[in-house]
Design an enzyme around this catalytic site. Structure first.
Site, PDB file in Angstrom:
ATOM      1  NE  ARG A 111      -3.867   0.982   1.849  1.00  0.00           N
ATOM      2  CZ  ARG A 111      -5.311   1.031   2.051  1.00  0.00           C
ATOM      3  NH1 ARG A 111      -5.288   1.238   3.029  1.00  0.00           N
ATOM      4  NH2 ARG A 111      -6.668  -0.097   1.976  1.00  0.00           N
ATOM      5  CG  HIS A 138      -8.003  -0.199  -2.878  1.00  0.00           C
ATOM      6  ND1 HIS A 138      -7.969  -0.969  -2.756  1.00  0.00           N
ATOM      7  CD2 HIS A 138      -9.527   0.110  -1.597  1.00  0.00           C
ATOM      8  CE1 HIS A 138      -7.240  -1.145  -1.046  1.00  0.00           C
ATOM      9  NE2 HIS A 138      -8.771  -0.570  -0.500  1.00  0.00           N
ATOM     10  CD  GLN A 141     -13.301  -1.923  -0.672  1.00  0.00           C
ATOM     11  OE1 GLN A 141     -12.091  -1.752   0.409  1.00  0.00           O
ATOM     12  NE2 GLN A 141     -13.955  -2.341  -0.992  1.00  0.00           N
ATOM     13  CB  CYS A 267     -13.688   0.902  -0.090  1.00  0.00           C
ATOM     14  SG  CYS A 267     -13.482   2.884   0.352  1.00  0.00           S
ATOM     15  NE  ARG A 295     -10.709  -4.941   0.203  1.00  0.00           N
ATOM     16  CZ  ARG A 295      -9.516  -4.447   0.601  1.00  0.00           C
ATOM     17  NH1 ARG A 295     -10.050  -3.154   1.444  1.00  0.00           N
ATOM     18  NH2 ARG A 295      -8.014  -4.302   0.519  1.00  0.00           N
TER      19      ARG A 295
HETATM   20  N1  NVA Z   1     -10.010   6.751  -1.858  1.00  0.00           N
HETATM   21  C1  NVA Z   1      -9.352   6.465  -0.375  1.00  0.00           C
HETATM   22  C2  NVA Z   1      -9.737   4.837   0.824  1.00  0.00           C
HETATM   23  C3  NVA Z   1      -9.730   4.128   1.329  1.00  0.00           C
HETATM   24  C4  NVA Z   1      -9.364   2.454   1.649  1.00  0.00           C
HETATM   25  C5  NVA Z   1      -8.023   6.580   0.647  1.00  0.00           C
HETATM   26  O1  NVA Z   1      -6.333   6.328  -0.894  1.00  0.00           O
HETATM   27  O2  NVA Z   1      -7.768   7.139   1.133  1.00  0.00           O
HETATM   28  N1   CP Z   2     -10.769  -0.363   2.308  1.00  0.00           N
HETATM   29  C1   CP Z   2     -10.095  -0.531   2.822  1.00  0.00           C
HETATM   30  O1   CP Z   2      -9.009  -0.296   1.466  1.00  0.00           O
HETATM   31  O2   CP Z   2      -9.859   0.014   3.851  1.00  0.00           O
HETATM   32  P1   CP Z   2      -8.752  -0.273   4.634  1.00  0.00           P
HETATM   33  O3   CP Z   2      -7.854   1.397   4.969  1.00  0.00           O
HETATM   34  O4   CP Z   2      -8.652   0.161   6.511  1.00  0.00           O
HETATM   35  O5   CP Z   2      -7.636  -1.010   4.832  1.00  0.00           O
END
Ligand code: NVA
Ligand code: CP
Length: 313
Positions: A111, A138, A141, A267, A295
């Site tokens: 990530r 993502h 997701q 999400c 997930r």
């Molecule tokens: N769009 C959000 C998704 C978090 C799971 C982010 O990138 O922070």
């Molecule tokens: N939706 C998602 O990816 O959640 P987190 O940021 O908690 O991993």
């Protein structure tokens, strides 16, 4: 192409479209089977002795727990690596980190910020690399989201998904899914926050229609979905975005224009009263808890697929 020790090709999952529709259909079917097995309490540990390294440069609850629990349930182990605590945080080149870590583990999840970082890592990795969220995409997701839709309503082919709010990593991945799996996206974003042209997978196809008014986007939709107004990495824009996005809150008026059996997804994490009203996310059309749980099941199918290929049992 690099091969793994078991002579399977080293495949990466950096964007949803790294897989074709056949592979995605396989993963969705396999997720269903693994979920049923898990619900029955069956022990299924084909990844015994395998290690997953999880590199986090941004916060996470769901991604971390689902990958770690999923790997453990499959008989393997997961290592949590915060970029802050590793030499990555002190500037070790990502290519060097990839060379080293991929000689020690069997699969890597990252990530991070720019998509280019996961691509550079994968280019220097001996083992499969999974995108656990970048600024641009993502894919894990959306695998879970599509699985959730199918679980609740059957095939998503030909259906309409309304995306309201920021055209972010999750939205971009929905666009890839629409083209791959042949459904329609209605996207409504504030002026200045439209889909970037290079992400608009389907600009020239039937799969994408953009709307200025979010009410027009939700009209007739089978699924309404949104995400935070400010994604991780853009925190300095929070206050400005709260003003700009104020009309893009998913509320009951929007849901009332969607099909009567429309679902609501997010999400998570969510901000009630910002991108979604509490009575929508906590209401009867919302499937956000199943979406989060899924997930786990979809990523178990993904880990199994990347490490063992297609399984028929
Ligand atoms: N769009 C959000 C998704 C978090 C799971 C982010 O990138 O922070
Ligand atoms: N939706 C998602 O990816 O959640 P987190 O940021 O908690 O991993």
């Amino acid at each position: 192409m690099l091969m793994q020790a078991n002579s399977l090709p080293t495949r990466h999952f950096l964007q949803l479209k790294d897989f074709d529709a056949t592979a995605i259909d396989y993963l969705l079917a396999r997720s269903r089977l693994l979920k049923a097995r898990h619900r029955r309490g069956d022990v299924y540990q084909p990844l015994h002795g395998k290690n997953l390294a999880m590199i986090f440069e941004k916060n996470s609850t769901r991604t971390r727990v689902s990958f770690e629990a999923g790997m453990n349930q499959l008989g393997g182990d997961a290592l949590f690596l915060s970029a802050r605590d590793t030499q990555l945080g002190r500037g070790e080149p990502i290519e060097d980190v990839a060379e080293v870590i991929s000689r020690m583990v069997d699969v890597v999840m990252i990530r991070t910020f720019e998509q280019a970082i996961v691509e550079r890592f994968a280019a220097h990795s001996r083992v499969p690399v999974i995108n656990g969220l970048t600024d641009e995409y993502h894919p894990c997701q959306i695998l879970a989201d599509i699985f959730t839709y199918i679980e609740q309503r059957g095939s998503i082919r030909g259906k309409t998904v309304a995306w309201i709010g920021d055209s972010n990593n999750v939205c971009n991945t929905w666009l890839q899914a629409a083209k791959l799996l042949d459904f329609n996206m209605h996207v409504s974003t504030p002026p200045g926050y439209e889909i970037e042209p290079e992400r608009g997978e389907s600009f020239e196809s039937m799969h994408l229609e953009c709307f200025t008014d979010p009410l027009d986007a939700t009209r007739g939709a089978d699924l309404v979905t949104t995400d935070v107004w400010t994604s991780m990495g853009y925190e300095e824009e929070i206050e400005e975005r709260k003003k700009i996005f104020a009309d893009y809150r998913v509320d009951q008026e929007m849901m009332a224009l969607a099909n009567p059996d429309a679902l609501f997804m997010h999400c998570l994490p969510a901000h009630r009263g910002e991108e979604v009203e509490a009575n929508v996310i906590d209401g009867p059309q919302s499937v956000v808890w199943d979406e989060a749980e899924n997930r786990l099941h979809t990523q178990k199918a993904l880990l199994e697929y990347l490490l063992l290929g297609q399984i028929t049992d």
